[in-house]
Motif scaffolding. Structure first.
Motif, PDB file in Angstrom:
ATOM      1  N   THR A  78       0.382  -0.906  -0.393  1.00  0.00           N
ATOM      2  CA  THR A  78       0.047   0.370  -0.082  1.00  0.00           C
ATOM      3  C   THR A  78       0.667   1.812  -0.326  1.00  0.00           C
ATOM      4  N   HIS A 129       2.221  -0.756  -7.383  1.00  0.00           N
ATOM      5  CA  HIS A 129       1.906   0.606  -6.165  1.00  0.00           C
ATOM      6  C   HIS A 129       2.732   1.776  -6.808  1.00  0.00           C
ATOM      7  N   LEU A 144      -0.016   1.856  -9.792  1.00  0.00           N
ATOM      8  CA  LEU A 144      -1.056   1.537 -10.020  1.00  0.00           C
ATOM      9  C   LEU A 144      -1.596   1.270 -10.853  1.00  0.00           C
ATOM     10  N   ASP A 145      -1.648   1.578 -11.949  1.00  0.00           N
ATOM     11  CA  ASP A 145      -2.603   1.300 -12.839  1.00  0.00           C
ATOM     12  C   ASP A 145      -2.495   0.983 -14.596  1.00  0.00           C
ATOM     13  N   ARG A 147      -6.952   3.546   3.232  1.00  0.00           N
ATOM     14  CA  ARG A 147      -7.111   4.237   2.750  1.00  0.00           C
ATOM     15  C   ARG A 147      -6.343   4.065   1.380  1.00  0.00           C
ATOM     16  N   TYR A 148      -5.398   3.417   1.252  1.00  0.00           N
ATOM     17  CA  TYR A 148      -3.982   3.395   0.156  1.00  0.00           C
ATOM     18  C   TYR A 148      -4.361   2.202  -0.443  1.00  0.00           C
ATOM     19  N   HIS A 172      -6.995   2.012  -2.849  1.00  0.00           N
ATOM     20  CA  HIS A 172      -6.184   2.658  -4.478  1.00  0.00           C
ATOM     21  C   HIS A 172      -5.840   1.318  -5.427  1.00  0.00           C
TER      22      HIS A 172
END
Length: 248
Positions: free
Chosen positions: A12, A39, A43-44, A155-156, A159
């Motif tokens: 994360t 990460h 991330l994507d 929170r992270y 994502h």
């Protein structure tokens, strides 16, 4: 010629987890930090979130930056690619520093991991909320370090692609990291926060696994001790790097 430190963040997180350390150590060392697969800036991106993929990522960093040898400093799950790389490419590693490190052992941590491997709950958000809370349980009526760690992880974690954290559980349950750690011969500094009780439960036999380890607990800290108390960690790590070992 300056020596090199490679910083490896945990689940994360991102390379920003070591910003304060890089701001300081870059005056004396060549420093590098990167985002693990899935990460930060990755991330994507489509990712091969396997231990082989993570170790290959670290190998590529060494090649791209033309690093011949480095000190590896990792947080939490980052200890997996760091250790596997150190065993595979022994000639490239000068020392290892683990912050909140852990490994496969029959412990309360493994019970938590196994539970969340076997239970999916109503949604990923619900699963992650429960998982975050159980990874950083309150050790007292109000444990601010556990509360902060839980909130940040949740929170992270939201994502990340759902399979990242679940695959990481598989890695930690199925891969025999302890076997690799027993092969480590370079100096090792193992740092834990004094409030990081669940993760500490997995390393009770650390002196047997790594007889030459230098183990330190930083008081008034949670899981990511370098982030809770960056100056205390900085002093400890700087001394370790200067001497090639710590003091018990």
């Amino acid at each position: 010629m300056k020596e090199t430190i490679v910083f490896i963040h945990g689940l994360t997180g991102s390379r920003k987890a070591f910003k304060k350390q890089i701001d300081y150590f870059s005056h004396f060392y060549n420093t590098h930090a990167y985002d693990l697969l899935g990460h930060g800036e990755n991330l994507d991106k489509t990712t091969d979130f396997t231990l082989h993929g993570l170790v290959s990522q670290l190998e590529q960093l060494f090649e791209q930056k033309e690093i011949t040898k480095a000190h590896l400093c990792s947080i939490s799950y980052g200890c997996y690619p760091a250790t596997i790389f150190a065993v595979k490419r022994k000639e490239k590693v000068q020392s290892l520093c683990y912050i909140g490190g852990h490994y496969n052992s029959d412990s309360p941590l493994s019970y938590v991991l196994r539970h969340f491997k076997e239970n999916s709950y109503s949604s990923y958000s619900d699963w992650l909320k429960r998982y975050s809370r159980d990874l950083f349980p309150n050790s007292s009526a109000v444990d601010p370090y556990a509360i902060i760690s839980t909130r940040i992880y949740y929170r992270y974690g939201l994502h990340l692609k759902e399979n990242i954290l679940k695959r990481a559980i598989d890695h930690r349950l199925d891969y025999d990291l302890k076997k690799d750690l027993k092969q480590i011969t370079v100096p090792v500094l193992w740092v834990m926060g004094d409030h990081d009780n669940l993760f500490k439960s997995s390393i009770i036999d650390l002196d047997e696994v790594i007889p030459h380890v230098f183990y330190k607990e930083i008081p008034h800290t949670g899981h990511a001790a370098n982030m809770f108390r960056p100056f205390a960690f900085r002093r400890l790590y700087a001394e370790f790097l200067r001497k090639g070992k710590g003091t018990r």
